[in-house]
Design a protein around this motif. Structure first.
Motif, PDB file in Angstrom:
ATOM      1  N   GLU A  53      -8.997   4.558  -9.553  1.00  0.00           N
ATOM      2  CA  GLU A  53      -9.634   3.654  -8.582  1.00  0.00           C
ATOM      3  C   GLU A  53      -8.707   3.327  -7.401  1.00  0.00           C
ATOM      4  O   GLU A  53      -9.047   2.507  -6.546  1.00  0.00           O
ATOM      5  N   GLY A  54      -7.517   3.937  -7.378  1.00  0.00           N
ATOM      6  CA  GLY A  54      -6.599   3.689  -6.254  1.00  0.00           C
ATOM      7  C   GLY A  54      -5.760   2.434  -6.432  1.00  0.00           C
ATOM      8  O   GLY A  54      -5.479   1.707  -5.477  1.00  0.00           O
ATOM      9  N   LEU A  55      -5.342   2.179  -7.681  1.00  0.00           N
ATOM     10  CA  LEU A  55      -4.493   1.019  -7.972  1.00  0.00           C
ATOM     11  C   LEU A  55      -3.349   1.437  -8.892  1.00  0.00           C
ATOM     12  O   LEU A  55      -3.568   2.105  -9.901  1.00  0.00           O
ATOM     13  N   ARG A 115     -10.396  -3.286  -7.303  1.00  0.00           N
ATOM     14  CA  ARG A 115     -10.221  -1.949  -7.885  1.00  0.00           C
ATOM     15  C   ARG A 115      -9.967  -2.044  -9.388  1.00  0.00           C
ATOM     16  O   ARG A 115     -10.446  -1.227 -10.172  1.00  0.00           O
ATOM     17  N   ALA A 138      -7.275   2.647 -13.585  1.00  0.00           N
ATOM     18  CA  ALA A 138      -6.834   1.962 -12.360  1.00  0.00           C
ATOM     19  C   ALA A 138      -6.351   2.984 -11.334  1.00  0.00           C
ATOM     20  O   ALA A 138      -6.687   2.900 -10.144  1.00  0.00           O
ATOM     21  N   ARG A 147       0.834  -1.210   0.000  1.00  0.00           N
ATOM     22  CA  ARG A 147       0.000   0.000   0.000  1.00  0.00           C
ATOM     23  C   ARG A 147       0.862   1.250   0.000  1.00  0.00           C
ATOM     24  O   ARG A 147       1.931   1.284   0.598  1.00  0.00           O
ATOM     25  N   ARG A 172     -13.189  -2.506 -11.234  1.00  0.00           N
ATOM     26  CA  ARG A 172     -13.907  -1.238 -11.396  1.00  0.00           C
ATOM     27  C   ARG A 172     -13.273  -0.392 -12.505  1.00  0.00           C
ATOM     28  O   ARG A 172     -13.975   0.279 -13.269  1.00  0.00           O
ATOM     29  N   ALA A 173     -11.949  -0.450 -12.600  1.00  0.00           N
ATOM     30  CA  ALA A 173     -11.245   0.293 -13.656  1.00  0.00           C
ATOM     31  C   ALA A 173     -11.588  -0.268 -15.030  1.00  0.00           C
ATOM     32  O   ALA A 173     -11.849   0.481 -15.978  1.00  0.00           O
ATOM     33  N   PHE A 230      -3.349   3.817  -2.298  1.00  0.00           N
ATOM     34  CA  PHE A 230      -3.250   3.012  -3.518  1.00  0.00           C
ATOM     35  C   PHE A 230      -2.780   1.613  -3.148  1.00  0.00           C
ATOM     36  O   PHE A 230      -1.969   1.447  -2.245  1.00  0.00           O
ATOM     37  N   GLU A 243      -8.164  -6.956  -2.888  1.00  0.00           N
ATOM     38  CA  GLU A 243      -8.591  -5.557  -2.886  1.00  0.00           C
ATOM     39  C   GLU A 243      -8.113  -4.852  -4.163  1.00  0.00           C
ATOM     40  O   GLU A 243      -8.859  -4.105  -4.793  1.00  0.00           O
ATOM     41  N   GLY A 244      -6.851  -5.130  -4.550  1.00  0.00           N
ATOM     42  CA  GLY A 244      -6.320  -4.519  -5.771  1.00  0.00           C
ATOM     43  C   GLY A 244      -7.085  -4.949  -7.006  1.00  0.00           C
ATOM     44  O   GLY A 244      -7.372  -4.130  -7.896  1.00  0.00           O
ATOM     45  N   ARG A 261      -4.512   9.740   0.159  1.00  0.00           N
ATOM     46  CA  ARG A 261      -5.260   8.769  -0.619  1.00  0.00           C
ATOM     47  C   ARG A 261      -4.470   7.473  -0.732  1.00  0.00           C
ATOM     48  O   ARG A 261      -3.283   7.495  -1.009  1.00  0.00           O
TER      49      ARG A 261
END
Length: 404
Positions: free
Chosen positions: A362-364, A393, A359, A33, A396-397, A42, A389-390, A40
């Motif tokens: 989306e925090g990746l 994300r 990505a 992380r 979603r990306a 990632f 979790e990655g 924020r």
């Protein structure tokens, strides 16, 4: 200085414009992380481009850095030092190699390998034996010699006359190599899995045949394991799973776990061509780098971590298959261990960068390898939860890109 506003705009004001970094500035990391200036979070699937093999702030690395930082940082090669000798011994014991040369990066390790190959050939076979054969889409660094050997002319064009007697053939194309190789060839240089070129694995029979052709023509086989080495593919070095031993091997990236270091490994008879004065590096083998690298190497070079890489590959492949079943944007997932590439299918040709940007939103953190491949090179000890979790994300990306 500490009250200076450090923003992304400052980059454009003070830095040479050869990079175009992301808008957010990471300031802290832990495991897989990372947090930016705004706090924020990632998930890191990029691993500093296959460098952070133990994630961020691994206690073994932090401990080695702090301990050595209180002792000795730098001496120069007028003296040797204990961390360099210990790391050298461990590399020799764990590989085919009998001799090690330390430097600061993958490009420098490859530069040393190329110079050694040329010098060895000239010493043993005469001044005509200078041809270097490498592969299209290969990547070996950005010094003028290594970037010329790299198989993407766009990276070496525009800087004037290039180092001569360097030729390229397609990767995995045995007939093309056979047609070019001769007794004038001093070395064949290859990645045992092409990284920047798109995460391309070699055919097993191809690697065997390259080794045989090198033997027939008294050419040295150089494996660039800058990206594949130190556990990345699930073996300590990729050559170990291929049943082929190179004459020279280069290592960097994960070798220092994030601290800059490179190494060239070879046999004693070949190493003899680099006598005192023939090559060198001011910082190469400095005690600080070698102490950190020793901790990284010791941590990765265990049956548990190496087996864990193959287990983690399974986690990625399983979840990526589910994502792709839903959104159908990848033709395949290529690669080995934790060097994986999602290849765009016909509908999404040239759009890998859009997936990278989505990505990031989306925090990746991910990478690309050319315009058609999204590349993952995460920590070798990334947790199941961080992978899940990655990839959530990432899904979603993918949805973002697919749904426009």
């Amino acid at each position: 200085m500490s009250d200076m506003a450090v923003t992304r705009e400052l980059f454009d004001q003070v830095m040479v414009p050869n990079y175009a970094p992301s808008g957010s500035i990471p300031v802290r990391g832990q495991g897989a992380r990372v947090w930016d200036q705004q706090g924020r979070e990632f998930i890191d699937f990029a691993g500093g481009i296959a460098v952070n093999c133990l994630g961020h702030c691994h206690p073994a690395l932090v401990g080695a850095l702090k301990e050595q930082g209180e002792k000795l940082w730098h001496l120069s090669n007028v003296w040797t030092n204990e961390p360099a000798l210990r790391l050298g011994k461990k590399l020799v014991d764990a590989t085919f190699a009998e001799r090690v040369y330390f430097c600061n990066s993958g490009a420098e390790a490859n530069e040393a390998a190329l110079k050694l190959a040329r010098r060895y050939a000239i010493e043993h076979h005469g001044p005509e034996k200078t041809q270097i054969i490498a592969f299209h889409q290969g990547f070996h660094g950005r010094t003028f010699f290594t970037v010329t050997v790299g198989g993407q002319a766009a990276y070496s064009d525009g800087f004037g006359p290039k180092p001569a007697d360097v030729e390229h053939v397609p990767y995995n194309d045995l007939d093309a190599l056979k047609a070019l190789i001769s007794d004038r060839t001093c070395a064949v240089v290859m990645e045992p899995l092409q990284g920047e070129g798109g995460i391309i694995s070699p055919n097993a029979d191809f690697v065997q045949a390259v080794r045989e052709l090198c033997d027939q023509h008294n050419a040295l086989l150089v494996f660039d394991e800058v990206q594949t080495g130190v556990g990345r593919t699930g073996a300590l070095y990729a050559y170990m799973d291929l049943g082929v031993t190179p004459d020279i091997l280069t290592s960097a990236k994960a070798l220092g776990g994030g601290f800059p270091i490179g190494a060239m490994l070879t046999r004693a008879d070949i190493a003899a061509s680099l006598k005192p004065g023939t090559h060198g590096s001011t910082y190469g083998g400095n005690p600080l780098a070698c102490a950190v690298a020793e901790a990284a190497f010791d941590t990765v070079n265990t049956p548990e971590v190496l087996a864990g890489v193959k287990e983690r590959e399974g986690w990625y492949r399983e979840d990526l298959a589910k994502i792709n079943a839903k959104y159908q944007c990848f033709s395949e997932v290529r690669g080995k261990g934790l060097l994986l590439g999602c290849v765009m299918n016909e509908q999404y040709q040239g759009r890998a960068k859009e997936f990278l940007q989505a990505a990031s939103e989306e925090g990746l953190m991910v990478l690309i390898a050319g315009a058609n491949v999204v590349r993952f090179a995460p920590s070798l000890v990334i947790t199941r939860e961080e992978v899940q979790e990655g990839l959530a994300r990432f899904e979603r990306a993918v949805a973002r890109v697919v749904n426009g």
